[in-house]
Design a protein around this motif. Structure first.
Motif, mmCIF file in Angstrom:
data_model
loop_
_atom_site.group_PDB
_atom_site.id
_atom_site.type_symbol
_atom_site.label_atom_id
_atom_site.label_comp_id
_atom_site.label_asym_id
_atom_site.label_seq_id
_atom_site.Cartn_x
_atom_site.Cartn_y
_atom_site.Cartn_z
ATOM 1 N N LEU A 281 15.795 3.190 -13.793
ATOM 2 C CA LEU A 281 14.590 2.749 -13.434
ATOM 3 C C LEU A 281 13.584 3.530 -12.675
ATOM 4 C CD1 LEU A 281 12.095 0.416 -14.129
ATOM 5 C CD2 LEU A 281 12.739 -0.599 -12.476
ATOM 6 N N ASP A 282 12.307 4.616 -13.904
ATOM 7 C CA ASP A 282 11.624 4.891 -12.517
ATOM 8 C C ASP A 282 11.715 5.032 -11.025
ATOM 9 O OD1 ASP A 282 9.307 7.945 -13.183
ATOM 10 O OD2 ASP A 282 9.126 7.164 -11.910
ATOM 11 N N GLU A 283 11.379 5.361 -10.593
ATOM 12 C CA GLU A 283 11.225 4.893 -8.891
ATOM 13 C C GLU A 283 9.608 4.550 -9.251
ATOM 14 O OE1 GLU A 283 12.415 6.235 -5.379
ATOM 15 O OE2 GLU A 283 14.784 6.711 -6.201
ATOM 16 N N SER A 284 8.544 5.185 -9.186
ATOM 17 C CA SER A 284 7.302 5.207 -9.705
ATOM 18 C C SER A 284 6.937 3.586 -9.366
ATOM 19 C CB SER A 284 6.775 6.628 -9.924
ATOM 20 O OG SER A 284 7.249 5.984 -11.212
ATOM 21 N N LYS A 285 7.940 2.775 -10.205
ATOM 22 C CA LYS A 285 7.730 1.810 -11.049
ATOM 23 C C LYS A 285 7.853 0.896 -9.866
ATOM 24 C CE LYS A 285 7.596 2.477 -15.784
ATOM 25 N NZ LYS A 285 8.480 1.554 -17.222
ATOM 26 N N VAL A 286 8.164 0.947 -8.859
ATOM 27 C CA VAL A 286 8.993 0.109 -7.632
ATOM 28 C C VAL A 286 7.973 0.363 -6.772
ATOM 29 C CG1 VAL A 286 11.037 -0.323 -6.345
ATOM 30 C CG2 VAL A 286 11.785 0.402 -9.201
ATOM 31 N N VAL A 287 8.331 -1.050 -5.852
ATOM 32 C CA VAL A 287 7.203 -1.209 -5.001
ATOM 33 C C VAL A 287 8.412 -1.203 -3.468
ATOM 34 C CG1 VAL A 287 5.373 -2.606 -4.067
ATOM 35 C CG2 VAL A 287 5.464 -2.520 -6.154
ATOM 36 N N ASN A 288 7.962 -0.477 -2.816
ATOM 37 C CA ASN A 288 8.354 -0.575 -1.705
ATOM 38 C C ASN A 288 7.436 -0.313 -0.047
ATOM 39 O OD1 ASN A 288 11.631 -1.083 -2.332
ATOM 40 N ND2 ASN A 288 11.072 1.414 -3.419
ATOM 41 N N ASN A 289 8.074 -0.941 0.406
ATOM 42 C CA ASN A 289 7.143 -1.178 2.092
ATOM 43 C C ASN A 289 7.496 -1.548 3.003
ATOM 44 O OD1 ASN A 289 6.886 -3.272 1.829
ATOM 45 N ND2 ASN A 289 4.420 -4.271 1.254
ATOM 46 N N ILE A 290 9.122 -1.048 3.080
ATOM 47 C CA ILE A 290 10.475 -1.312 3.522
ATOM 48 C C ILE A 290 10.296 -0.235 5.032
ATOM 49 C CG2 ILE A 290 11.928 -0.403 3.041
ATOM 50 C CD1 ILE A 290 13.293 -3.190 4.464
ATOM 51 N N ASP A 291 10.014 0.285 5.272
ATOM 52 C CA ASP A 291 9.463 1.727 5.948
ATOM 53 C C ASP A 291 8.502 1.081 7.095
ATOM 54 O OD1 ASP A 291 7.355 1.639 3.693
ATOM 55 O OD2 ASP A 291 6.362 3.319 4.822
ATOM 56 N N ARG A 292 7.586 0.486 6.883
ATOM 57 C CA ARG A 292 6.729 0.339 7.700
ATOM 58 C C ARG A 292 7.026 -1.745 8.285
ATOM 59 N NH1 ARG A 292 2.262 0.233 3.709
ATOM 60 N NH2 ARG A 292 4.290 0.817 2.488
ATOM 61 N N THR A 297 12.112 -10.770 4.557
ATOM 62 C CA THR A 297 13.016 -12.454 3.866
ATOM 63 C C THR A 297 11.993 -13.084 3.323
ATOM 64 O OG1 THR A 297 14.291 -12.086 6.183
ATOM 65 C CG2 THR A 297 14.738 -13.745 4.872
ATOM 66 N N ALA A 298 11.427 -14.240 3.397
ATOM 67 C CA ALA A 298 10.867 -15.039 2.474
ATOM 68 C C ALA A 298 9.299 -14.315 2.459
ATOM 69 C CB ALA A 298 11.198 -16.007 3.039
ATOM 70 N N ALA A 299 9.133 -13.525 3.467
ATOM 71 C CA ALA A 299 7.431 -12.715 3.158
ATOM 72 C C ALA A 299 7.317 -11.627 2.639
ATOM 73 C CB ALA A 299 7.743 -12.753 4.876
ATOM 74 N N SER A 300 9.122 -11.170 2.142
ATOM 75 C CA SER A 300 8.588 -9.769 1.845
ATOM 76 C C SER A 300 8.053 -9.330 0.175
ATOM 77 C CB SER A 300 10.449 -8.648 1.884
ATOM 78 O OG SER A 300 10.784 -9.476 0.401
ATOM 79 N N ILE A 301 8.262 -10.701 -0.730
ATOM 80 C CA ILE A 301 8.053 -10.217 -1.940
ATOM 81 C C ILE A 301 6.607 -10.509 -1.721
ATOM 82 C CG2 ILE A 301 7.778 -10.731 -4.253
ATOM 83 C CD1 ILE A 301 11.380 -10.908 -3.862
ATOM 84 N N PRO A 302 6.097 -11.397 -1.706
ATOM 85 C CA PRO A 302 4.188 -11.690 -1.196
ATOM 86 C C PRO A 302 3.616 -10.102 -0.622
ATOM 87 C CG PRO A 302 5.202 -13.405 -0.252
ATOM 88 C CD PRO A 302 6.262 -12.552 -0.578
ATOM 89 N N LEU A 303 3.929 -9.888 0.060
ATOM 90 C CA LEU A 303 4.412 -8.175 1.668
ATOM 91 C C LEU A 303 3.299 -7.478 0.404
ATOM 92 C CD1 LEU A 303 5.384 -9.042 5.033
ATOM 93 C CD2 LEU A 303 3.040 -8.661 4.388
ATOM 94 N N ALA A 304 4.326 -7.123 -0.407
ATOM 95 C CA ALA A 304 4.899 -6.152 -1.204
ATOM 96 C C ALA A 304 4.233 -6.074 -3.337
ATOM 97 C CB ALA A 304 6.098 -5.519 -1.973
ATOM 98 N N LEU A 305 3.772 -6.909 -3.098
ATOM 99 C CA LEU A 305 3.441 -8.345 -3.452
ATOM 100 C C LEU A 305 1.313 -7.061 -3.545
ATOM 101 C CD1 LEU A 305 2.865 -8.806 -6.751
ATOM 102 C CD2 LEU A 305 2.525 -11.077 -5.944
ATOM 103 N N HIS A 306 1.005 -7.485 -2.824
ATOM 104 C CA HIS A 306 -0.426 -7.284 -1.986
ATOM 105 C C HIS A 306 -0.798 -6.269 -1.762
ATOM 106 C CE1 HIS A 306 -3.866 -7.683 1.251
ATOM 107 N NE2 HIS A 306 -3.693 -8.883 0.820
ATOM 108 N N GLU A 307 0.332 -5.762 -1.413
ATOM 109 C CA GLU A 307 -0.217 -4.207 -1.316
ATOM 110 C C GLU A 307 0.257 -3.720 -2.931
ATOM 111 O OE1 GLU A 307 2.504 -2.303 2.221
ATOM 112 O OE2 GLU A 307 2.280 -0.419 0.867
ATOM 113 N N ALA A 308 0.541 -3.708 -3.522
ATOM 114 C CA ALA A 308 0.810 -3.081 -4.807
ATOM 115 C C ALA A 308 -0.459 -3.585 -5.866
ATOM 116 C CB ALA A 308 2.089 -3.911 -6.081
ATOM 117 N N LEU A 309 -1.130 -4.420 -5.532
ATOM 118 C CA LEU A 309 -2.436 -5.121 -5.896
ATOM 119 C C LEU A 309 -3.650 -4.539 -5.827
ATOM 120 C CD1 LEU A 309 -2.549 -9.518 -6.013
ATOM 121 C CD2 LEU A 309 -3.121 -7.203 -7.890
ATOM 122 N N ALA A 310 -3.612 -3.586 -4.273
ATOM 123 C CA ALA A 310 -4.182 -3.278 -3.637
ATOM 124 C C ALA A 310 -4.485 -2.157 -4.233
ATOM 125 C CB ALA A 310 -3.805 -2.888 -2.062
ATOM 126 N N ASP A 311 -3.546 -1.870 -4.305
ATOM 127 C CA ASP A 311 -2.726 0.421 -4.944
ATOM 128 C C ASP A 311 -3.281 0.368 -6.020
ATOM 129 O OD1 ASP A 311 -0.460 -0.166 -5.504
ATOM 130 O OD2 ASP A 311 -0.413 0.600 -3.603
#
Ligand code: ACO
Length: 338
Positions: A281-292, A297-311
């Motif tokens: 799977l091309d890495e450009s299709k994978v949303v990662n924000n763990i660096d920041r 845990t239970a918040a990580s998917i909606p936090l990453a989804l929020h970012e992917a929606l914004a951009d």
């Protein structure tokens, strides 16, 4: 309560909240024997957020939920069910979901916690989806929120776990999908408790008397802090996540080539990179924000989804997979058309 039973539920809006205080790898190096290089190389984390005193998971959850409600254009009175996913509830009991609902101004709405660690958000999403599909609820608020910082051993003894986790919250509002082509296609859930001791927080525990002992906070291996067999967990994560992603795609007659975006739980950047590589799977299709934010845990998917929606990576028409693996072990995936 809904009247007509919809064929499908849909995420209408997403909200998030992170504490202001940034804790860098260098900051942790003052507290323990670690380095920015070690943490970045093994996990991809550069920094995480920690709350100050007197802030519980529902305090961050309230901010995230208010944003989700605002962007859905709904008031709390439109919500028929509140689900709070957390392994770090404000207090042991009652459920933090009821506290969250009450902070949002709800007094009679059903509310419950889902304590399923890194898969908690997807287990909650499955409950919300079922409630909407069955017509038992029209709008459901699902919030994932964690305060890890007050429960970590931030000394050299606890460094393997202490550097990974961060505080945060993410929330979604779900409602019936007006368009049959959009919404949640399916959610796939799994658990295997035989691996519980590979990643757990052993005390306080009802099977011990008393539940918490003074020595649980000290010694070489204190039970009152999370403990993990890192490599063992890592190996299972990179096997189970591709399995459950493929399960979700197969179930709905899609292939990996159809997938536009993967929003994985943020446990370790290396895990997500290995998952992508093993599935080609091309890495450009994978949303990662763990660096920041580290692992929230239970918040990580909606936090990453929020970012992917914004951009704009997640946008109407995109085929999106949400996937998680974590303590339990538990693992899960949801497939949806945004
Ligand atoms: N800084 C410096 N050294 C460290 C640190 C640190 N923070 N932590 C551990 N070390 C040391 C260890 O003491 C060990 O030293 P030794 O070799 O002298 O005994 C050594 O580093 C271990 O290094 P590696 O074996 O290379 O570590 P690894 O590559 O396994 O990385 C990690 C460790 C990051 C924890 C990894 O195993 C991992 O991410 N595992 C999965 C975590 C995960 O997915 N958790 C699930 C989600 S959490 C949830 O569900 C609640």
């Amino acid at each position: 309560m809904g009247t007509a039973t919809p064929t499908r539920s849909r995420i209408l809006a997403v909200g998030r909240a992170v504490p202001d205080r940034v804790v860098t790898n260098e900051d942790l190096g003052v507290l323990m024997d670690t380095s920015d290089e070690w943490i970045q190389q093994r996990t991809g984390i550069r920094q995480r957020r920690h709350v100050g005193a007197d802030c519980g998971a529902t305090d961050l959850g309230r901010i995230a939920s208010e944003e989700a409600l605002r962007s859905a254009g709904l008031g709390i009175e439109a919500i028929d069910l509140v689900i709070f996913a957390t392994l770090s509830p404000d207090i042991d009991w009652p459920a933090s979901a009821a506290l969250l609902a009450s902070k949002l101004g709800a007094r009679r709405v059903p509310a419950f916690d889902v304590k399923n660690q890194c898969s908690g958000f997807l287990y909650s999403l499955a409950c919300a989806d079922a409630a909407i599909r069955s017509g038992r609820a029209r709008h459901v608020l699902v919030c994932g929120g964690e305060i890890h910082s007050s429960g970590l051993d931030l000394t050299t003894r606890g460094r393997e776990v202490g550097v990974i986790f961060g505080d945060g919250a993410g929330a979604v509002v779900l409602g019936p999908s007006e368009d049959p082509g959009r919404g949640i296609f399916s959610v796939h859930l799994h658990a295997d408790g035989s691996n519980a001791e590979k990643l757990w927080l052993e005390a306080a525990a009802s099977r011990r008397r008393p539940r918490l002992l003074p020595e649980d906070l000290g010694g070489d291996d204190p039970k009152a802090f999370p403990r993990m067999r890192g490599k063992y967990v890592f190996k299972h994560a990179v096997t189970r996540m591709p399995e459950v992603i493929r399960e979700a795609l197969d179930h709905n007659g899609f292939t990996l080539g159809d997938l536009d975006v993967l929003v994985p739980h943020q446990a370790n950047l290396r895990i997500n990179q290995m998952v992508a590589a093993s599935m080609e799977l091309d890495e450009s299709k994978v949303v990662n924000n763990i660096d920041r934010y580290g692992n929230t845990t239970a918040a990580s998917i909606p936090l990453a989804l929020h970012e992917a929606l914004a951009d704009g990576r997640v946008a109407p028409g995109k085929l999106v997979c949400l996937a998680a693996f974590g303590a339990g072990f538990t693992w899960a995936a949801a497939l949806l058309r945004w």
